[in-house]
Design a protein around this motif. Sequence first.
Motif, PDB file in Angstrom:
ATOM      1  N   ARG A  40       0.812  -1.216   0.000  1.00  0.00           N
ATOM      2  CA  ARG A  40       0.000   0.000   0.000  1.00  0.00           C
ATOM      3  C   ARG A  40       0.846   1.266   0.000  1.00  0.00           C
ATOM      4  O   ARG A  40       0.362   2.349   0.295  1.00  0.00           O
ATOM      5  CB  ARG A  40      -0.934   0.003   1.220  1.00  0.00           C
ATOM      6  CG  ARG A  40      -2.076  -0.993   1.156  1.00  0.00           C
ATOM      7  CD  ARG A  40      -3.122  -0.550   0.144  1.00  0.00           C
ATOM      8  NE  ARG A  40      -3.574   0.800   0.413  1.00  0.00           N
ATOM      9  CZ  ARG A  40      -4.524   1.107   1.297  1.00  0.00           C
ATOM     10  NH1 ARG A  40      -5.135   0.155   1.979  1.00  0.00           N
ATOM     11  NH2 ARG A  40      -4.897   2.352   1.495  1.00  0.00           N
ATOM     12  N   ILE A  42       2.974   2.186   2.119  1.00  0.00           N
ATOM     13  CA  ILE A  42       3.079   2.735   3.467  1.00  0.00           C
ATOM     14  C   ILE A  42       4.549   2.764   3.843  1.00  0.00           C
ATOM     15  O   ILE A  42       5.204   1.727   3.922  1.00  0.00           O
ATOM     16  CB  ILE A  42       2.286   1.890   4.488  1.00  0.00           C
ATOM     17  CG1 ILE A  42       0.817   1.780   4.064  1.00  0.00           C
ATOM     18  CG2 ILE A  42       2.414   2.494   5.878  1.00  0.00           C
ATOM     19  CD1 ILE A  42       0.072   3.074   4.013  1.00  0.00           C
ATOM     20  N   THR A  46       5.783   4.410   9.787  1.00  0.00           N
ATOM     21  CA  THR A  46       4.369   4.761   9.971  1.00  0.00           C
ATOM     22  C   THR A  46       3.765   3.915  11.082  1.00  0.00           C
ATOM     23  O   THR A  46       3.696   2.691  10.972  1.00  0.00           O
ATOM     24  CB  THR A  46       3.566   4.531   8.676  1.00  0.00           C
ATOM     25  OG1 THR A  46       4.140   5.304   7.623  1.00  0.00           O
ATOM     26  CG2 THR A  46       2.111   4.930   8.868  1.00  0.00           C
ATOM     27  N   LEU A  51      -2.159   4.358  10.193  1.00  0.00           N
ATOM     28  CA  LEU A  51      -2.435   3.813   8.870  1.00  0.00           C
ATOM     29  C   LEU A  51      -3.729   4.407   8.318  1.00  0.00           C
ATOM     30  O   LEU A  51      -4.612   4.795   9.083  1.00  0.00           O
ATOM     31  CB  LEU A  51      -2.556   2.284   8.948  1.00  0.00           C
ATOM     32  CG  LEU A  51      -1.269   1.518   9.250  1.00  0.00           C
ATOM     33  CD1 LEU A  51      -1.572   0.041   9.506  1.00  0.00           C
ATOM     34  CD2 LEU A  51      -0.276   1.661   8.118  1.00  0.00           C
ATOM     35  N   PRO A  52      -3.874   4.486   6.987  1.00  0.00           N
ATOM     36  CA  PRO A  52      -5.125   5.005   6.398  1.00  0.00           C
ATOM     37  C   PRO A  52      -6.339   4.212   6.884  1.00  0.00           C
ATOM     38  O   PRO A  52      -6.239   3.020   7.192  1.00  0.00           O
ATOM     39  CB  PRO A  52      -4.915   4.813   4.889  1.00  0.00           C
ATOM     40  CG  PRO A  52      -3.429   4.777   4.713  1.00  0.00           C
ATOM     41  CD  PRO A  52      -2.882   4.131   5.948  1.00  0.00           C
ATOM     42  N   TRP A  55      -7.051   0.859   5.295  1.00  0.00           N
ATOM     43  CA  TRP A  55      -5.993  -0.164   5.286  1.00  0.00           C
ATOM     44  C   TRP A  55      -6.533  -1.472   5.857  1.00  0.00           C
ATOM     45  O   TRP A  55      -7.269  -1.485   6.842  1.00  0.00           O
ATOM     46  CB  TRP A  55      -4.805   0.310   6.116  1.00  0.00           C
ATOM     47  CG  TRP A  55      -3.615  -0.618   6.058  1.00  0.00           C
ATOM     48  CD1 TRP A  55      -2.606  -0.600   5.152  1.00  0.00           C
ATOM     49  CD2 TRP A  55      -3.329  -1.714   6.957  1.00  0.00           C
ATOM     50  NE1 TRP A  55      -1.701  -1.601   5.418  1.00  0.00           N
ATOM     51  CE2 TRP A  55      -2.120  -2.302   6.515  1.00  0.00           C
ATOM     52  CE3 TRP A  55      -3.970  -2.250   8.071  1.00  0.00           C
ATOM     53  CZ2 TRP A  55      -1.536  -3.394   7.166  1.00  0.00           C
ATOM     54  CZ3 TRP A  55      -3.395  -3.340   8.718  1.00  0.00           C
ATOM     55  CH2 TRP A  55      -2.202  -3.897   8.262  1.00  0.00           C
ATOM     56  N   ALA A  84       1.058  11.217   9.365  1.00  0.00           N
ATOM     57  CA  ALA A  84       0.138  10.137   8.999  1.00  0.00           C
ATOM     58  C   ALA A  84      -1.198  10.299   9.719  1.00  0.00           C
ATOM     59  O   ALA A  84      -2.265  10.044   9.149  1.00  0.00           O
ATOM     60  CB  ALA A  84       0.761   8.792   9.330  1.00  0.00           C
ATOM     61  N   ALA A  87      -3.134  12.946   8.077  1.00  0.00           N
ATOM     62  CA  ALA A  87      -3.771  12.467   6.845  1.00  0.00           C
ATOM     63  C   ALA A  87      -5.147  11.886   7.137  1.00  0.00           C
ATOM     64  O   ALA A  87      -6.103  12.100   6.382  1.00  0.00           O
ATOM     65  CB  ALA A  87      -2.876  11.423   6.178  1.00  0.00           C
ATOM     66  N   ARG A 124      -2.689   9.606   2.597  1.00  0.00           N
ATOM     67  CA  ARG A 124      -1.413   9.307   3.242  1.00  0.00           C
ATOM     68  C   ARG A 124      -0.457  10.479   3.046  1.00  0.00           C
ATOM     69  O   ARG A 124      -0.681  11.333   2.179  1.00  0.00           O
ATOM     70  CB  ARG A 124      -0.801   8.054   2.619  1.00  0.00           C
ATOM     71  CG  ARG A 124      -0.371   8.255   1.169  1.00  0.00           C
ATOM     72  CD  ARG A 124      -0.108   6.966   0.456  1.00  0.00           C
ATOM     73  NE  ARG A 124      -1.334   6.193   0.359  1.00  0.00           N
ATOM     74  CZ  ARG A 124      -1.435   5.082  -0.381  1.00  0.00           C
ATOM     75  NH1 ARG A 124      -0.393   4.646  -1.042  1.00  0.00           N
ATOM     76  NH2 ARG A 124      -2.577   4.426  -0.451  1.00  0.00           N
ATOM     77  N   TRP A 126       2.638  12.471   1.591  1.00  0.00           N
ATOM     78  CA  TRP A 126       3.450  12.436   0.382  1.00  0.00           C
ATOM     79  C   TRP A 126       4.197  13.760   0.240  1.00  0.00           C
ATOM     80  O   TRP A 126       3.577  14.820   0.124  1.00  0.00           O
ATOM     81  CB  TRP A 126       2.595  12.192  -0.876  1.00  0.00           C
ATOM     82  CG  TRP A 126       3.427  12.300  -2.138  1.00  0.00           C
ATOM     83  CD1 TRP A 126       4.323  11.400  -2.625  1.00  0.00           C
ATOM     84  CD2 TRP A 126       3.472  13.427  -3.026  1.00  0.00           C
ATOM     85  NE1 TRP A 126       4.922  11.879  -3.761  1.00  0.00           N
ATOM     86  CE2 TRP A 126       4.415  13.118  -4.037  1.00  0.00           C
ATOM     87  CE3 TRP A 126       2.810  14.652  -3.071  1.00  0.00           C
ATOM     88  CZ2 TRP A 126       4.718  14.003  -5.070  1.00  0.00           C
ATOM     89  CZ3 TRP A 126       3.104  15.531  -4.105  1.00  0.00           C
ATOM     90  CH2 TRP A 126       4.037  15.199  -5.089  1.00  0.00           C
ATOM     91  N   ILE A 130      -0.509  15.890   2.049  1.00  0.00           N
ATOM     92  CA  ILE A 130      -1.445  14.781   2.252  1.00  0.00           C
ATOM     93  C   ILE A 130      -2.087  14.467   0.912  1.00  0.00           C
ATOM     94  O   ILE A 130      -2.661  15.349   0.270  1.00  0.00           O
ATOM     95  CB  ILE A 130      -2.542  15.148   3.279  1.00  0.00           C
ATOM     96  CG1 ILE A 130      -1.917  15.623   4.593  1.00  0.00           C
ATOM     97  CG2 ILE A 130      -3.467  13.956   3.508  1.00  0.00           C
ATOM     98  CD1 ILE A 130      -1.055  14.594   5.289  1.00  0.00           C
ATOM     99  N   GLY A 132      -4.510  11.686  -1.565  1.00  0.00           N
ATOM    100  CA  GLY A 132      -5.463  10.580  -1.623  1.00  0.00           C
ATOM    101  C   GLY A 132      -6.441  10.798  -2.767  1.00  0.00           C
ATOM    102  O   GLY A 132      -6.302  11.738  -3.563  1.00  0.00           O
TER     103      GLY A 132
END
Length: 279
Positions: A40, A42, A46, A51-52, A55, A84, A87, A124, A126, A130, A132
């Motif tokens: 994913r 990740i 993290t 986690l998103p 996930w 994270a 996010a 997530r 980046w 953030i 997505g």
Amino acid sequence: MSARFEGSYLGDAGKIAPDAVLECKICWHVYDPAIGDDTRQIKAGTPFSALPDDWRCPQCDGERDQFMVVHAGTAPVPAAPTLAMLAIEKARQLTDAFRDIHDNKMRDTPFTNRSLAVEAIGFRPWDGHILGVLVVPWFMNLVLMPGPEDDWGHFKTGEKHIFTFPSGDYEFVFNQRPSTGPYFACSLFSPMEDFSSQLQATDTARMVMAALFDPASRAAEDDRAGEIRALREADLAAEADRTKAVEETAAAPVAVVESVPSRRALLTLGQNKPGEDAA
């Protein structure tokens, strides 16, 4: 954060240390923050609690609340949210804002797909921002939201900006809302009439996120561009041959010359009627 962790400090995710190691009680897959999750994208470092929201266990697809702590970790629980965790919060704000727009403005419009719902996919960190995909019943967009160090106050609504990913360069448009703050959006699909279910839309969003960070996608795009150029060059050559053939026919009326078929004729398997090639 609303996620529940069985066997993990009575479900209080805020008490799980950033370096805590958790294990899926279904298939025994271990999530180690020091490693992350390549499936994913990740990144290592993290925490499990960051986690998103969407996930799931990469091995058995089990829900995240089926993970149990197997090593409590030694790092202190952070007082301030990590990027994270931010996010997750940004995704929630975006979802709440567009659910309100759907319920109060868009629900009964003709270009709203009633099979779909508002959902934030794969948000997530980046590059300090953030990132997505936002799925709503009338569009699907890549969304880039600011991180703690970003100052986007100088951007104006409607302003365009290019962001570079491993798969290529993408144009985003700046926008902002009181409930979400500023963000950039890159249109993927609009309207959403071709999607028959929420699952189809969310699966597409996840594939987009994966392809975005796949350098092979850039190579494939370059290949397609090369194919297009080659087809165009072939068309020009065919047109030149056809012109030459017409000229030769005019000079020698007794000869019967069949012109080179156009690209349209090839694509339609010769079914286009006389005169249609000029269209």
